[in-house]
Design a protein around this motif. Structure first.
Motif, PDB file in Angstrom:
ATOM      1  N   UNK A  56       0.829  -1.209   0.000  1.00 16.88           N
ATOM      2  CA  UNK A  56       0.000   0.000   0.000  1.00 16.88           C
ATOM      3  C   UNK A  56       0.863   1.260   0.000  1.00 16.88           C
ATOM      4  N   UNK A  57       2.056   1.185   0.584  1.00  9.29           N
ATOM      5  CA  UNK A  57       2.993   2.310   0.479  1.00  9.29           C
ATOM      6  C   UNK A  57       3.357   2.555  -0.986  1.00  9.29           C
ATOM      7  N   UNK A  58       3.579   1.458  -1.708  1.00  8.47           N
ATOM      8  CA  UNK A  58       3.909   1.596  -3.130  1.00  8.47           C
ATOM      9  C   UNK A  58       2.733   2.191  -3.905  1.00  8.47           C
ATOM     10  N   UNK A  59       1.524   1.708  -3.617  1.00  6.19           N
ATOM     11  CA  UNK A  59       0.330   2.239  -4.288  1.00  6.19           C
ATOM     12  C   UNK A  59       0.196   3.733  -4.022  1.00  6.19           C
ATOM     13  N   UNK A  60       0.369   4.128  -2.762  1.00  7.09           N
ATOM     14  CA  UNK A  60       0.282   5.551  -2.412  1.00  7.09           C
ATOM     15  C   UNK A  60       1.342   6.365  -3.142  1.00  7.09           C
ATOM     16  N   UNK A  61       2.543   5.782  -3.280  1.00  6.51           N
ATOM     17  CA  UNK A  61       3.626   6.500  -3.960  1.00  6.51           C
ATOM     18  C   UNK A  61       3.300   6.719  -5.434  1.00  6.51           C
ATOM     19  N   UNK A  62       2.705   5.710  -6.074  1.00 10.01           N
ATOM     20  CA  UNK A  62       2.337   5.863  -7.484  1.00 10.01           C
ATOM     21  C   UNK A  62       1.277   6.950  -7.638  1.00 10.01           C
TER      22      UNK A  62
END
Length: 491
Positions: free
Chosen positions: A394-400
């Motif tokens: 979810x950190x990666x999703x938020x970063x995108x």
């Protein structure tokens, strides 16, 4: 403004020329006379006998299929008036001008333009703001049409400016390019658009791509509104199929439930860009899933309220049995709902297995659906940590999403600069340097960006594969200039 205006006359032009004006492929016409700027008239289509050369020699190859179709569809008894125009500028050109560049910016061949000059000694090139009629008007064919091409005929019509083919900004950009005979920036995309046009009537994907290219080239101000793809409705069922406690799953066997969940996980991974190897399809003694590209990924899917303790052992045994050459270095993924047991967490950490729930997978798929190809699978791999990985993913999703928002703000900054320039200058250029874009962005957004960072972003956004901005290449990166083409929505 949506003003209603009565216009008394129509300019007769070959029907492909009118089609090109309506499509936004060109903003100029070639009348036989000087037309006063500000004059308004409808556009009356005429047949192929009114052009000075054969169709194949008169129109450029990337426009030829459209020209041929337009002539074929023209009736000998009735014609359809689809648009009207206002003259913005009229120039007189002769052989001293670069007809090759003019040809590249319009629909006519260099040979065709030379033939007009040979017959008439010069060319009247008229810049037209074109508006589509709200309701096309059918009229009888003028019996003297061959004598009237390039001239006016009487045809009173009440028209509205509610449907301009191009926005003021796009028209000004195109006008500036033509007046200064700047060569076309993307001739290869014009060829691709032409090839797609014949497919666009029956293929929605081709229609979408064709429209995106037209917007990128500055031929259209309108975004093609995609129809809701019923084939993507499964995205909303990923989490639902993982949680077998839902009422709609009652009455299904564990095997049936598990198979449905495995299938939707495979569909999800393929949608993200993985290549699923179906020769290792699950079932008794088989892997739930194996992806071979862009890197090896072994997966185990567990539908139900809990993920069993022995899931990690199953994945380990089946992976080493089926592909021992790849398993140790491969990414290993367990997908299932609920809280994993402590025993499973420990085993997953020991053997480098990431665990995510179906809700997280669904979020990834929705991100990919909203911003196609925004997910970098190699970056995602770094977030698939051993053990429970939902928070990391979810950190990666938020970063995108953050990255997409920043790019949208860059596009918006350039759009605002263009609009300010339109308000403050009658002769707008709408092209801005990296420093100008960075200064405007930093005035309203955080974090503050450097010229180098902004340049990297605008290069990405002006790629033909994205097409949100246009680029005029300078002598070095600091002298590159960029202009707005279309919005990048973030919701």
């Amino acid at each position: 403004m949506n003003q209603q205006t009565l216009i008394p006359t129509a300019l007769c032009l070959p029907t492909p020329d009118i089609e090109a004006l309506i499509q936004g492929r060109t903003i100029v016409a070639l009348p036989r006379m000087f037309i006063r700027p500000g004059q308004q008239f409808s556009l009356y289509p005429a047949n192929y006998s009114t052009i000075p050369l054969s169709v194949e020699r008169y129109y450029r190859s990337n426009f030829l299929p459209i020209a041929q179709t337009a002539f074929k569809l023209l009736s000998s008894e009735k014609v359809l008036i689809k648009a009207w125009a206002k003259c913005e500028l009229c120039q007189i050109l002769d052989e001293t001008k670069s007809l090759e560049v003019l040809s590249g910016l319009t629909i006519w061949t260099k040979e065709g333009l030379q033939e007009i000059i040979r017959q008439r000694q010069h060319i009247f090139i008229t810049y037209l703001r074109v508006y589509q009629l709200l309701y096309p008007q059918e009229v009888s064919v003028n019996p003297n049409i061959q004598e009237k091409v390039g001239k006016f005929v009487s045809l009173p019509l009440t028209v509205s400016d509610a449907k301009p083919v191009l926005s003021d900004r796009l028209f000004n950009i195109r006008k500036h390019q033509l007046q200064n005979l700047h060569p076309p920036l993307h001739p290869e995309l014009e060829q691709l658009q032409s090839a797609l046009s014949s497919l666009a009537t029956t293929n929605p994907a081709a229609k979408q791509l064709e429209q995106d290219i037209k917007v990128f080239l500055g031929w259209s101000s309108e975004q093609f509104v995609k129809q809701i793809d019923s084939n993507l409705s499964w995205i909303n069922d990923i989490a639902k199929l993982g949680d077998r406690s839902r009422k709609e799953d009652e009455g299904k066997s564990n095997y049936q439930a598990g198979t449905e969940f495995e299938n939707i996980v495979r569909d999800s991974l393929e949608f993200l860009g993985f290549s699923v190897d179906y020769s290792h399809k699950g079932g008794a003694g088989g892997l739930d899933l194996f992806c071979s590209k862009p890197y090896p990924l072994f997966g185990e899917c567990k539908a139900g309220k809990k993920i069993p303790n022995d899931t990690a052992v199953q994945l380990l045994n089946l992976g080493t049995l089926r592909r021992p050459d790849l398993f140790n270095q491969a990414t290993k993924l367990i997908i299932g709902p609920g809280e994993p047991t402590n025993q499973l967490k420990d085993a997953a950490k020991l053997h480098g297995m990431a665990i995510i729930n179906p809700e997280t997978l669904e979020k990834l798929i929705k991100l990919q659906s909203n911003y196609r190809n925004s997910i970098d699978l190699f970056q995602l791999k770094e977030y698939l940590k051993a053990g429970q990985s939902d928070e990391e993913v979810e950190k990666y999703i938020d970063q995108v999403y953050t990255d997409m928002k920043q790019r949208s703000q860059i596009v918006q900054a350039l759009k605002e600069l263009s609009e300010q320039d339109n308000e403050n200058s009658k002769t707008t250029h709408n092209h801005f340097t990296v420093t100008e874009i960075r200064a405007h962005y930093n005035a309203t957004q955080k974090p503050k960006l450097t010229d180098e960072t902004v340049h990297d972003l605008v290069i990405e956004l002006s790629s033909p594969l994205t097409g949100y901005l246009g680029r005029i290449k300078g002598n070095d990166w600091r002298s590159d200039r960029f202009y707005f083409l279309r919005d990048l929505p973030t919701s």
